[in-house]
Design a protein around this motif. Structure first.
Motif, short mmCIF file in Angstrom:
data_model
loop_
_atom_site.label_atom_id
_atom_site.label_comp_id
_atom_site.label_asym_id
_atom_site.label_seq_id
_atom_site.Cartn_x
_atom_site.Cartn_y
_atom_site.Cartn_z
N LEU A 1 -2.30 71.72 -111.12
CA LEU A 1 -2.36 73.16 -110.92
C LEU A 1 -1.13 73.60 -110.14
O LEU A 1 -0.75 72.94 -109.18
CB LEU A 1 -3.60 73.54 -110.11
CG LEU A 1 -4.90 73.74 -110.85
CD1 LEU A 1 -5.92 74.37 -109.91
CD2 LEU A 1 -4.72 74.63 -112.05
N PRO A 2 -0.53 74.71 -110.54
CA PRO A 2 0.64 75.18 -109.81
C PRO A 2 0.27 75.49 -108.37
O PRO A 2 -0.81 75.99 -108.08
CB PRO A 2 1.04 76.44 -110.55
CG PRO A 2 -0.11 76.81 -111.40
CD PRO A 2 -0.91 75.58 -111.64
N SER B 1 -3.32 77.47 -116.17
CA SER B 1 -3.22 77.49 -117.62
C SER B 1 -4.16 78.53 -118.22
O SER B 1 -5.24 78.76 -117.72
CB SER B 1 -3.61 76.13 -118.19
OG SER B 1 -2.74 75.15 -117.73
N ILE C 1 -10.27 77.95 -113.37
CA ILE C 1 -9.23 77.56 -112.42
C ILE C 1 -9.27 78.33 -111.10
O ILE C 1 -9.11 77.74 -110.03
CB ILE C 1 -7.86 77.64 -113.11
CG1 ILE C 1 -7.83 76.51 -114.16
CG2 ILE C 1 -6.73 77.48 -112.14
CD1 ILE C 1 -6.59 76.45 -115.00
N LEU D 1 -16.59 85.37 -125.51
CA LEU D 1 -15.69 84.39 -126.11
C LEU D 1 -16.47 83.30 -126.83
O LEU D 1 -16.13 82.87 -127.93
CB LEU D 1 -14.82 83.78 -125.01
CG LEU D 1 -13.79 82.72 -125.41
CD1 LEU D 1 -12.59 83.36 -126.08
CD2 LEU D 1 -13.30 81.92 -124.20
N LYS E 1 -5.94 74.07 -132.55
CA LYS E 1 -6.82 74.30 -133.70
C LYS E 1 -6.05 74.69 -134.95
O LYS E 1 -6.36 74.25 -136.06
CB LYS E 1 -7.84 75.39 -133.35
CG LYS E 1 -8.83 75.73 -134.45
CD LYS E 1 -9.87 76.74 -133.97
CE LYS E 1 -10.79 77.15 -135.12
NZ LYS E 1 -11.63 78.31 -134.75
N LYS F 1 -17.95 84.39 -130.32
CA LYS F 1 -16.97 85.08 -131.15
C LYS F 1 -17.31 85.07 -132.63
O LYS F 1 -17.24 86.09 -133.32
CB LYS F 1 -15.60 84.41 -130.92
CG LYS F 1 -14.45 85.32 -130.89
CD LYS F 1 -13.25 84.70 -130.15
CE LYS F 1 -12.65 83.52 -130.87
NZ LYS F 1 -11.38 83.09 -130.22
N ILE G 1 -6.31 78.47 -120.81
CA ILE G 1 -6.83 77.35 -121.58
C ILE G 1 -7.17 77.69 -123.03
O ILE G 1 -6.87 76.92 -123.94
CB ILE G 1 -8.00 76.72 -120.81
CG1 ILE G 1 -7.43 76.04 -119.55
CG2 ILE G 1 -8.75 75.71 -121.66
CD1 ILE G 1 -8.43 75.42 -118.65
N PRO G 2 -7.80 78.86 -123.29
CA PRO G 2 -8.10 79.15 -124.71
C PRO G 2 -6.85 79.17 -125.59
O PRO G 2 -6.93 78.90 -126.78
CB PRO G 2 -8.77 80.52 -124.64
CG PRO G 2 -9.35 80.60 -123.26
CD PRO G 2 -8.36 79.87 -122.38
N ASP H 1 -6.13 85.97 -130.56
CA ASP H 1 -6.63 85.63 -131.89
C ASP H 1 -5.85 86.38 -132.97
O ASP H 1 -5.48 85.82 -133.99
CB ASP H 1 -8.12 86.01 -132.01
CG ASP H 1 -9.01 85.00 -131.31
OD1 ASP H 1 -8.65 83.80 -131.30
OD2 ASP H 1 -10.04 85.39 -130.77
N LEU I 1 -6.10 77.37 -129.17
CA LEU I 1 -5.61 78.05 -130.38
C LEU I 1 -4.44 77.29 -131.00
O LEU I 1 -4.40 77.07 -132.22
CB LEU I 1 -5.17 79.48 -130.05
CG LEU I 1 -6.28 80.52 -129.85
CD1 LEU I 1 -5.68 81.84 -129.38
CD2 LEU I 1 -7.07 80.74 -131.16
N ILE J 1 -16.26 74.47 -123.57
CA ILE J 1 -15.42 75.24 -124.48
C ILE J 1 -14.21 75.82 -123.77
O ILE J 1 -13.07 75.67 -124.20
CB ILE J 1 -16.22 76.39 -125.12
CG1 ILE J 1 -17.32 75.80 -125.98
CG2 ILE J 1 -15.31 77.29 -125.94
CD1 ILE J 1 -18.24 76.82 -126.56
N ALA J 2 -14.45 76.48 -122.65
CA ALA J 2 -13.37 77.23 -122.02
C ALA J 2 -12.56 76.39 -121.05
O ALA J 2 -11.52 76.81 -120.58
CB ALA J 2 -13.93 78.45 -121.30
N GLY J 3 -13.05 75.17 -120.75
CA GLY J 3 -12.32 74.34 -119.80
C GLY J 3 -12.60 74.74 -118.36
O GLY J 3 -13.63 75.35 -118.08
#
Lengths: 274, 274
Positions: free
Chosen positions: B226-227, A60, B62, B109, A70, B112, A62-63, A35, A67, B57-59
């Protein structure tokens, strides 16, 4: 001297990427979170920033996609760094002397197997790998170790107790170079792009877009559906493609723009994979 | 009484899902990490486990995909839970009295924006939302607050200082029910499946698979590359599909099995979305 924002402090993997990507003639803006990193760009404390986006083990981050999306940031380049985790502490300590290891959750995760063999060590999460190394040096903390790159041991005068403690030896992280303005990459050097788009729920709509990409000779190197914030279970797609001719990409772009909603190019840049 | 493993302790979102999914007649195996949760299944301390897999939100979470894949676990069901984060502490304290909030990184998160307005509060990461609530109650800690579901405040006798502090109000998490054995879901109730496969790097290979899915009337609700661990930058694909007729899915399955490598069905189950 170019002002570059990095996540973490000097000695971190972001710092290594900055040195490798730009050479030495940069000044660093050390940011203790992603952030703050984005804030550094937006408020012009830095011209470009380096952001980890993907890792071979954890996938990934992901956040960070959120960012970039957004704040309408642009990806102007990428860099792949092999990750080496080393256990380091004040000199003249053995592994038996260490009671606590502090590091970034991702680093702890990637060294899980090593710590299974050293169950006397308590694992504590911290925001940055190198910040812990600095704290150990500044406060001369005994019994505490950091997991950080070799560069951090060199900078802060720590000794490496165990090197290469990551579970998966060929662990690499993909970093992107981001900025607020549109990058001025020449068409000749561009052979990779990151796209974002949304699709309606009609069956086959993603297949149709991928068919266009394939017809236009784009190679898909990454795809991810991400939930749309504020619209639960509606998805946006993040796709990376590589190509040989920029004209092929331009053609695909023109078609996908018509097929998909909210189509956005996050970046057109040079493939960082050798 | 069925033995169910949950991530976290009683009062956590995993506990709420267990109650909603099974009703009250279960015994909980409280696991302080997803690794321990999987270990609980493998060593038969529990029959089924509840695992968060995806959040609006966070996806995707993984590493949990990797756990399901690595240990060949089966998804036998799913549950979508709206997430409500409440700030809670010992009774008779105001927000001004709170100096520190401990919670799971994901909860921090997701709240926030709230904490941007309360900059006097130090945020500390912890492994579990409800465990912090329990610790505050057990040790009668003043000045410290937890972010946890209402159920945790009820169980541990804490007061809610601020309710619904999550930034995005319609925040939901998708949980899956996992087990080591093949689930015995009847074909009639199955209308969703989670698949994993790998593709060679030939251009258009993913589009070809998605075309088959579309031709067989499968709806894609989620896709993620995904890797592959130990093979950097080779990707596996994780795909969720929904369908009306099981026969359609069987047909797609037979074709994709031929087209893709390392094809695996992670689960066939009833769609949890209402």
């Amino acid at each position: 001297m170019k002002k570059i924002a990095i996540q973490g402090i000097q000695g971190s993997n972001h710092h290594i990427v900055a040195n490798n990507y730009y050479g030495a003639n940069i000044s660093l803006d050390e940011c203790l979170s992603f952030d703050v990193l984005v804030d550094s760009l937006i408020n012009s404390r830095s011209e470009q920033a380096i952001m980890a986006l993907e890792n071979t083990i954890a996938g990934s981050i992901i956040p960070n996609y959120a960012l970039i999306d957004k704040y309408n940031l642009h990806i102007s380049g990428e860099y792949y760094l092999p990750i080496h985790h080393h256990l380091m502490a004040l000199p003249n300590q053995q592994i038996e002397d260490i009671t606590e290891v502090c590091s970034h959750p991702m680093a702890l995760l990637q060294c899980k197997e090593f710590f299974k063999q050293h169950k006397h060590i308590k694992l504590v999460e911290d925001v940055d790998t190198s910040a812990v190394a600095k704290r150990i040096a500044d406060q001369q903390l005994k019994g505490i170790a950091a997991i950080a790159p070799k560069m951090a041991a060199d900078i802060f005068g720590l000794s490496i107790i165990e090197d290469e403690i990551q579970t998966i030896k060929n662990n690499a992280t993909r970093f992107v170079i981001i900025q607020t303005s549109h990058p001025e990459n020449g068409k000749n050097e561009i052979n990779k792009a990151s796209l974002r788009f949304e699709l309606d729920h009609k069956r086959g709509s993603l297949a149709a877009v991928l068919n266009v990409m394939s017809d236009c000779k784009l190679n898909l190197t990454k795809i991810q559906s991400l939930p749309k914030i504020e619209t639960p279970w509606k998805y946006a797609f993040f796709v990376d493609v590589t190509f040989e001719a920029y004209e092929d990409f331009e053609k695909a772009k023109a078609i996908i723009q018509i097929m998909a909603e909210e189509f956005k190019i996050l970046g057109e840049y040079k493939n960082g994979r050798l």
